[in-house]
Structure formats: structure tokens, C-alpha cells
Write a protein that holds these residues in place. Structure first.
Motif, PDB file in Angstrom:
ATOM      1  N   LYS A  61       0.850  -1.193   0.000  1.00  0.00           N
ATOM      2  CA  LYS A  61       0.000   0.000   0.000  1.00  0.00           C
ATOM      3  C   LYS A  61       0.886   1.242   0.000  1.00  0.00           C
ATOM      4  N   PRO A  62       1.062   1.886  -1.139  1.00  0.00           N
ATOM      5  CA  PRO A  62       1.964   3.039  -1.215  1.00  0.00           C
ATOM      6  C   PRO A  62       1.369   4.280  -0.551  1.00  0.00           C
ATOM      7  N   PHE A  63       2.238   5.231  -0.267  1.00  0.00           N
ATOM      8  CA  PHE A  63       1.825   6.502   0.314  1.00  0.00           C
ATOM      9  C   PHE A  63       1.677   7.564  -0.765  1.00  0.00           C
ATOM     10  N   SER A  64       0.884   8.594  -0.477  1.00  0.00           N
ATOM     11  CA  SER A  64       0.830   9.777  -1.327  1.00  0.00           C
ATOM     12  C   SER A  64       1.991  10.696  -0.952  1.00  0.00           C
ATOM     13  N   PHE A  65       2.170  11.774  -1.709  1.00  0.00           N
ATOM     14  CA  PHE A  65       3.201  12.722  -1.318  1.00  0.00           C
ATOM     15  C   PHE A  65       2.814  14.150  -1.646  1.00  0.00           C
ATOM     16  N   ILE A  66       3.491  15.067  -0.954  1.00  0.00           N
ATOM     17  CA  ILE A  66       3.221  16.492  -1.060  1.00  0.00           C
ATOM     18  C   ILE A  66       4.219  17.139  -2.009  1.00  0.00           C
ATOM     19  N   TYR A  76       6.359  14.376 -11.418  1.00  0.00           N
ATOM     20  CA  TYR A  76       6.095  13.074 -10.802  1.00  0.00           C
ATOM     21  C   TYR A  76       4.796  12.427 -11.256  1.00  0.00           C
ATOM     22  N   ALA A  77       3.915  13.212 -11.890  1.00  0.00           N
ATOM     23  CA  ALA A  77       2.630  12.689 -12.364  1.00  0.00           C
ATOM     24  C   ALA A  77       2.337  13.238 -13.747  1.00  0.00           C
ATOM     25  N   ARG A  78       1.694  12.412 -14.563  1.00  0.00           N
ATOM     26  CA  ARG A  78       1.303  12.844 -15.911  1.00  0.00           C
ATOM     27  C   ARG A  78      -0.008  13.610 -15.798  1.00  0.00           C
ATOM     28  N   ILE A  79       0.080  14.930 -15.952  1.00  0.00           N
ATOM     29  CA  ILE A  79      -1.069  15.803 -15.743  1.00  0.00           C
ATOM     30  C   ILE A  79      -1.583  16.294 -17.097  1.00  0.00           C
ATOM     31  N   SER A  80      -2.734  15.781 -17.506  1.00  0.00           N
ATOM     32  CA  SER A  80      -3.346  16.204 -18.768  1.00  0.00           C
ATOM     33  C   SER A  80      -3.909  17.619 -18.615  1.00  0.00           C
ATOM     34  N   ASN A  81      -4.311  18.224 -19.724  1.00  0.00           N
ATOM     35  CA  ASN A  81      -4.934  19.547 -19.658  1.00  0.00           C
ATOM     36  C   ASN A  81      -6.186  19.514 -18.787  1.00  0.00           C
ATOM     37  N   PHE A  82      -6.965  18.434 -18.915  1.00  0.00           N
ATOM     38  CA  PHE A  82      -8.179  18.260 -18.122  1.00  0.00           C
ATOM     39  C   PHE A  82      -7.838  18.221 -16.633  1.00  0.00           C
ATOM     40  N   ALA A  83      -6.853  17.413 -16.269  1.00  0.00           N
ATOM     41  CA  ALA A  83      -6.460  17.292 -14.868  1.00  0.00           C
ATOM     42  C   ALA A  83      -5.870  18.595 -14.347  1.00  0.00           C
ATOM     43  N   PHE A  84      -5.090  19.268 -15.179  1.00  0.00           N
ATOM     44  CA  PHE A  84      -4.456  20.520 -14.763  1.00  0.00           C
ATOM     45  C   PHE A  84      -5.501  21.566 -14.375  1.00  0.00           C
ATOM     46  N   LYS A  85      -6.548  21.688 -15.193  1.00  0.00           N
ATOM     47  CA  LYS A  85      -7.586  22.690 -14.906  1.00  0.00           C
ATOM     48  C   LYS A  85      -8.271  22.409 -13.575  1.00  0.00           C
ATOM     49  N   ILE A  86      -8.544  21.149 -13.306  1.00  0.00           N
ATOM     50  CA  ILE A  86      -9.199  20.787 -12.047  1.00  0.00           C
ATOM     51  C   ILE A  86      -8.264  21.022 -10.863  1.00  0.00           C
ATOM     52  N   MET A  87      -7.034  20.595 -10.999  1.00  0.00           N
ATOM     53  CA  MET A  87      -6.082  20.742  -9.898  1.00  0.00           C
ATOM     54  C   MET A  87      -5.769  22.207  -9.622  1.00  0.00           C
ATOM     55  N   LYS A  88      -5.649  23.005 -10.671  1.00  0.00           N
ATOM     56  CA  LYS A  88      -5.364  24.425 -10.488  1.00  0.00           C
ATOM     57  C   LYS A  88      -6.495  25.123  -9.743  1.00  0.00           C
ATOM     58  N   ARG A  89      -7.722  24.660  -9.979  1.00  0.00           N
ATOM     59  CA  ARG A  89      -8.899  25.271  -9.356  1.00  0.00           C
ATOM     60  C   ARG A  89      -9.006  24.919  -7.875  1.00  0.00           C
ATOM     61  N   HIS A  90      -8.498  23.744  -7.497  1.00  0.00           N
ATOM     62  CA  HIS A  90      -8.752  23.243  -6.142  1.00  0.00           C
ATOM     63  C   HIS A  90      -7.504  23.088  -5.276  1.00  0.00           C
ATOM     64  N   LEU A  91      -6.357  23.415  -5.813  1.00  0.00           N
ATOM     65  CA  LEU A  91      -5.116  23.343  -5.039  1.00  0.00           C
ATOM     66  C   LEU A  91      -4.446  24.711  -4.965  1.00  0.00           C
ATOM     67  N   PRO A  92      -3.807  25.040  -3.839  1.00  0.00           N
ATOM     68  CA  PRO A  92      -3.685  24.235  -2.629  1.00  0.00           C
ATOM     69  C   PRO A  92      -5.040  23.997  -1.964  1.00  0.00           C
ATOM     70  N   ARG A 119      -0.563  15.624  -3.315  1.00  0.00           N
ATOM     71  CA  ARG A 119      -1.145  16.592  -2.385  1.00  0.00           C
ATOM     72  C   ARG A 119      -0.408  17.923  -2.476  1.00  0.00           C
ATOM     73  N   ILE A 120      -1.148  19.023  -2.457  1.00  0.00           N
ATOM     74  CA  ILE A 120      -0.572  20.362  -2.275  1.00  0.00           C
ATOM     75  C   ILE A 120      -1.442  21.049  -1.223  1.00  0.00           C
ATOM     76  N   PRO A 121      -1.130  20.865   0.040  1.00  0.00           N
ATOM     77  CA  PRO A 121      -1.987  21.398   1.101  1.00  0.00           C
ATOM     78  C   PRO A 121      -1.841  22.908   1.279  1.00  0.00           C
ATOM     79  N   ALA A 122      -2.903  23.525   1.743  1.00  0.00           N
ATOM     80  CA  ALA A 122      -2.877  24.958   2.059  1.00  0.00           C
ATOM     81  C   ALA A 122      -2.375  25.120   3.487  1.00  0.00           C
ATOM     82  N   ASP A 123      -1.098  24.859   3.677  1.00  0.00           N
ATOM     83  CA  ASP A 123      -0.496  24.935   5.008  1.00  0.00           C
ATOM     84  C   ASP A 123       0.919  25.482   4.885  1.00  0.00           C
TER      85      ASP A 123
END
Length: 204
Positions: A61-66, A76-92, A119-123
Motif C-alpha cells: 500500500k503506497p503513500f501519497s506525497f506532497i 512526478y505525475a502525468r497531468i493532462s490539460n483536463f487534470a491541470f484545470k481541475i487541480m489548479k482550481r482546487h489546489l492548494p 497533495r498540495i496542502p494549504a499549510d
């Protein structure tokens, strides 16, 4: 060792002390925008081995990372245009996004399907540690596998302190774990409902 770090303005000297320990294979407990995490340097095999032993967690069971930001995450991850838009909107924020891993990610931190949790936490404290380290930090809840996550750094020090190099005290954190969302193949799938709101998914 319990180390008090200012949440609003983390002291550089103390952050450097924590990061030096991570580079030597140390394991720390630290605050995030949800609850406390346990972490190590993703490129230090000794640290990764130690964190599995501390958590008493199945090595399959692998761990996630920040990551420091989306630009860093793209290493470290293959981020498509679709994924980028979602992640940019909700991260940190209080989310873990699951994506296909790149080759640079250690095998011990990927699933059988070669995916990773980002993970990109707002901390401020967590971000200061990652930026000083220069690459991602393993993240997993501060508890033994199967037990309730600990929210108070004093309790973490009492329960796990002998196994950790530092318990970074950023105050009590009562949040639930992050919401885990898969973005594999540009499909949104909630894998775990946590702190992060998911009402936006119907409009995505």
C-alpha cells in the motif's frame, strides 16, 4: 523531539533543521490543512522503510506525497490539460489527486497500476518544508494503520515520538483526512470522501 514552528511565519532556521533530518533518512510528523501527517523524503530509501515500519503498514500500500506546486507535481505525475484545470482550481487544498506516475517516482510509492497520489496542502509549515527540501515529502496520517488519526502534536509525541525524529508542533488540527479523487484517463472518481468538498464534480 517536539519542535514548535510558527504557523503564519515558519522560522527558516527550524525548517532547515527539519529538512536536514529528512535528508538523512529521518521521519517527521507535521501539520497539513487537514490533520497531522507523517512523512519522509521520497528519494531516501531508509526514510521510506522507516515510515512503513512506524505505520505498521502493508508494503503493497503506497503513500501519497506532497509537492510544492503544480509545476513540481508535473515531474512526478502525468497531468493532462483536463487534470491541470481541475487541480489548479482546487489546489492548494484538502485533496489528494490520483494520476499516472512518471518514471522518476520510486517504485515503493506507486501502485501496481503505476499511479500516485498528489497533495498540495494549504499549510504554510508543510509548504515551507517541501520547498526547502527541494522535492516531495511522503504524506500519511499520523497514526498506526487502522487506528484513528491523531490531531494533537503532544499526543503524537507521546504515542509515536520515540520513532520519529521530529514532531513539528503547528497547533491542534481537527480536520478529516483529505478527499481522494482519481483523474486517471480524464475521468473523475471519488476514492475517499474527506475534508475536501466534492459538490463541484457534477459541474466539472
Amino acid at each position: 523531539m517536539l519542535l514548535n514552528i510558527n504557523q503564519e511565519n515558519p522560522q527558516g532556521r527550524l525548517i532547515s533543521q527539519v529538512v536536514e533530518s529528512l535528508r538523512q533518512g529521518g521521519v517527521i510528523a507535521y501539520p497539513t490543512d487537514t490533520t497531522y501527517g507523517i512523512g519522509c523524503d521520497i528519494f531516501n530509501p531508509r526514510g521510506i522503510k522507516n515510515i512503513y515500519q512506524i505505520k505498521q503498514r502493508d508494503a503493497r500500500k503506497p503513500f501519497s506525497f506532497i509537492c510544492a506546486d503544480l509545476s513540481d507535481a508535473a515531474n512526478y505525475a502525468r497531468i493532462s490539460n483536463f487534470a491541470f484545470k481541475i487541480m489548479k482550481r482546487h489546489l492548494p487544498g484538502p485533496y489528494t489527486f490520483v494520476l499516472e506516475a512518471t518514471r522518476i517516482v520510486p517504485d515503493s510509492l506507486t501502485t501496481r497500476q503505476k499511479t500516485v497520489g498528489i497533495r498540495i496542502p494549504a499549510d504554510n509549515i508543510a509548504m515551507a518544508i517541501v520547498r526547502e527540501l527541494g522535492h516531495p515529502l511522503v504524506t500519511t496520517s499520523a497514526n498506526l494503520s487502522g487506528e484513528t488519526p491523531l490531531h494533537d502534536p503532544i499526543e503524537i509525541e507521546s504515542s509515536l515520538g520515540r520513532k520519529l525524529n521530529f514532531v513539528v508542533d503547528g497547533g491542534i488540527r481537527f480536520g478529516d483526512p483529505s478527499t481522494v479523487i482519481s483523474l486517471i484517463d480524464d475521468r473523475i472518481e471519488i476514492l475517499r470522501q474527506g475534508c475536501g468538498d466534492t459538490s463541484w464534480i457534477d459541474q466539472a
